[in-house]
Design an enzyme around this catalytic site. Structure first.
Site, PDB file in Angstrom:
ATOM      1  N   ASP A   1       0.912  -1.094   0.029  1.00 42.64           N
ATOM      2  CA  ASP A   1       0.080  -0.028   0.050  1.00 42.64           C
ATOM      3  C   ASP A   1       0.980   1.242   0.003  1.00 42.64           C
ATOM      4  O   ASP A   1       2.062   0.950   0.259  1.00 42.64           O
ATOM      5  CB  ASP A   1      -1.011  -0.033   1.214  1.00 42.64           C
ATOM      6  CG  ASP A   1      -1.742   1.291   1.230  1.00 42.64           C
ATOM      7  OD1 ASP A   1      -2.194   1.810   0.208  1.00 42.64           O
ATOM      8  OD2 ASP A   1      -1.869   1.607   2.626  1.00 42.64           O
ATOM      9  N   SER A   2       0.297   2.423  -0.315  1.00 43.00           N
ATOM     10  CA  SER A   2       0.950   3.672  -0.240  1.00 43.00           C
ATOM     11  C   SER A   2       1.550   3.946   1.252  1.00 43.00           C
ATOM     12  O   SER A   2       2.547   4.718   1.573  1.00 43.00           O
ATOM     13  CB  SER A   2       0.198   4.756  -0.898  1.00 43.00           C
ATOM     14  OG  SER A   2      -1.160   5.034  -0.038  1.00 43.00           O
TER      15      SER A   2
ATOM     16  N   CYS B   1     -11.077   3.132  -0.228  1.00 38.90           N
ATOM     17  CA  CYS B   1      -9.630   3.315   0.290  1.00 38.90           C
ATOM     18  C   CYS B   1      -9.372   2.590   1.533  1.00 38.90           C
ATOM     19  O   CYS B   1     -10.344   2.423   2.386  1.00 38.90           O
ATOM     20  CB  CYS B   1      -9.792   4.694   0.356  1.00 38.90           C
ATOM     21  SG  CYS B   1      -8.193   5.224   1.243  1.00 38.90           S
TER      22      CYS B   1
ATOM     23  N   CYS C   1      -4.402  -1.011  -1.934  1.00 44.27           N
ATOM     24  CA  CYS C   1      -4.497   0.310  -2.215  1.00 44.27           C
ATOM     25  C   CYS C   1      -5.513   0.751  -3.188  1.00 44.27           C
ATOM     26  O   CYS C   1      -5.420   0.485  -4.289  1.00 44.27           O
ATOM     27  CB  CYS C   1      -3.182   0.822  -2.541  1.00 44.27           C
ATOM     28  SG  CYS C   1      -2.913   2.788  -2.671  1.00 44.27           S
TER      29      CYS C   1
ATOM     30  N   GLU D   1      -4.759   8.946   9.757  1.00 45.04           N
ATOM     31  CA  GLU D   1      -3.426   8.797  10.433  1.00 45.04           C
ATOM     32  C   GLU D   1      -3.082   9.689  11.434  1.00 45.04           C
ATOM     33  O   GLU D   1      -1.945   9.511  12.374  1.00 45.04           O
ATOM     34  CB  GLU D   1      -2.528   9.151   9.021  1.00 45.04           C
ATOM     35  CG  GLU D   1      -2.758   8.054   8.122  1.00 45.04           C
ATOM     36  CD  GLU D   1      -1.498   7.642   7.534  1.00 45.04           C
ATOM     37  OE1 GLU D   1      -0.461   8.255   7.512  1.00 45.04           O
ATOM     38  OE2 GLU D   1      -1.474   6.638   6.691  1.00 45.04           O
TER      39      GLU D   1
ATOM     40  N   HIS E   1      -7.924   2.936   4.031  1.00 48.14           N
ATOM     41  CA  HIS E   1      -7.910   3.685   5.369  1.00 48.14           C
ATOM     42  C   HIS E   1      -9.254   3.516   6.012  1.00 48.14           C
ATOM     43  O   HIS E   1      -9.499   3.886   7.331  1.00 48.14           O
ATOM     44  CB  HIS E   1      -7.344   4.968   5.104  1.00 48.14           C
ATOM     45  CG  HIS E   1      -5.792   5.216   5.150  1.00 48.14           C
ATOM     46  ND1 HIS E   1      -4.995   4.977   4.094  1.00 48.14           N
ATOM     47  CD2 HIS E   1      -5.056   5.843   6.185  1.00 48.14           C
ATOM     48  CE1 HIS E   1      -3.924   5.306   4.505  1.00 48.14           C
ATOM     49  NE2 HIS E   1      -3.687   5.676   5.519  1.00 48.14           N
TER      50      HIS E   1
HETATM   51  N1  DGL Z   1      -3.800   3.810   0.449  1.00 51.57           N
HETATM   52  C1  DGL Z   1      -4.383   4.933  -0.390  1.00 51.57           C
HETATM   53  C2  DGL Z   1      -5.691   4.244  -1.205  1.00 51.57           C
HETATM   54  O1  DGL Z   1      -6.356   3.246  -0.769  1.00 51.57           O
HETATM   55  C3  DGL Z   1      -4.914   6.105   0.426  1.00 51.57           C
HETATM   56  C4  DGL Z   1      -3.706   6.916   0.905  1.00 51.57           C
HETATM   57  C5  DGL Z   1      -2.929   7.627  -0.191  1.00 51.57           C
HETATM   58  O2  DGL Z   1      -3.652   8.379  -0.793  1.00 51.57           O
HETATM   59  O3  DGL Z   1      -1.869   7.124  -0.557  1.00 51.57           O
HETATM   60  O4  DGL Z   1      -6.244   4.874  -1.905  1.00 51.57           O
END
Ligand code: DGL
Length: 274
Positions: free
Chosen positions: A13-14, A189, A76, A155, A191
């Site tokens: 993931d990012s 997303c 992600c 976060e 998160h």
């Molecule tokens: N992990 C990213 C997503 O699920 C969210 C965080 C980001 O913008 O990198 O889209």
């Protein structure tokens, strides 16, 4: 074949949102080994341009391939919406993003055909969920809204059900979707499952919330089963990040719940060839 089964599942993931998918994987596939990479040094991806997201995703995948994974999950929404299919189809191991399994779950859940989607600006701009849903249900009415503040709020720990700030932001972001009278909302997303109780309070009890981490973990389990790659002798998790390990220690418990507590290592992901 026995060797291939023993290889780990790679998840990236990012940042740390993808750990919501790891939590589900640990729950439904307790005997799998997992290697997770969170690009905490370059997060967020969701507000970046397409070329940058693709370059970062390719480096993340190169790292996981070097770890000898048997299957790759892009946990992600942004990467899943952006990485070209020709690239992922050509990888030496099977790959899945979160979009198609999550879209399938939304189509199964909806009764009225009115589906909402929330995600990062990049995910919403890509129209990935619209495309995936329309392939399954051409007459679906889809309302998609980008929610850029949700990731920094999560976060920062602003996710308790009573959090007034996140509740207010959610009310504002979800206004259009509520106005569209959807009965199903994709949390597009990884998160967002952490603030699902707040989103649920705003949307009301009659709207089904679809969690991409959960749906993708189920999809991965079925895919591993089908290809004879399920492990029955593992259960370890290794975590890698591209920034300070401190942030991982601070945040991972929120995302992993009972499954937190393994070792975490720092890597330089920009050294990986795309
Ligand atoms: N992990 C990213 C997503 O699920 C969210 C965080 C980001 O913008 O990198 O889209």
């Amino acid at each position: 074949m026995a060797d291939a089964r023993r290889k780990p599942v790679g998840v990236f993931d990012s940042g740390l949102g993808g750990l919501t998918a790891v939590r589900e994987l640990r729950r439904i596939l307790p005997d799998e080994d997992i290697v997770y990479f969170g690009d905490t040094g370059r997060v967020p991806y969701g507000t970046r341009g397409r070329d940058t997201i693709i370059r970062y995703a390719k480096q993340d995948i190169a790292f996981l391939l070097e770890k000898g994974v048997k299957y790759i999950i892009a946990a992600c929404g942004t990467v899943s919406s952006t990485l070209p299919r020709e690239y992922s189809d050509a990888l030496p191991v099977p790959y899945t993003g979160v979009v198609s399994s999550t879209a399938q779950a939304a189509v199964r859940a909806t009764r009225t055909g009115r589906i909402g989607v929330i995600g990062t600006p990049a995910t919403v701009a890509s129209r990935s969920y619209e495309t995936a849903i329309r392939m399954l249900k051409p007459d679906a009415e889809i309302t998609a809204v980008g929610c850029p503040l949700f990731v920094p709020l999560v976060e920062s720990g602003y996710f308790d059900r009573g959090n007034q700030v996140t509740h207010l932001v959610a009310e504002d972001y979800l206004k259009t979707i509520r106005g569209a009278d959807v009965d199903t909302l994709i949390l597009g997303c990884t998160h967002y499952p952490l603030i699902a109780p707040i989103i649920g309070d705003v949307m009301g009890p009659d709207v089904a919330l679809i969690d991409p981490g959960r749906e993708t973990a189920k999809f991965a389990k079925a895919a591993l089963e089908r290809s004879g790659l399920l492990n029955d002798a593992g259960g370890r998790a290794e975590y890698y990040v591209s920034d300070d390990v401190e942030s991982f220690h601070r945040l991972s418990e929120w995302f992993l719940g009972d499954y937190a507590g393994s070792d975490v290592h720092r890597i330089s992901v920009d050294e990986y060839e795309v």
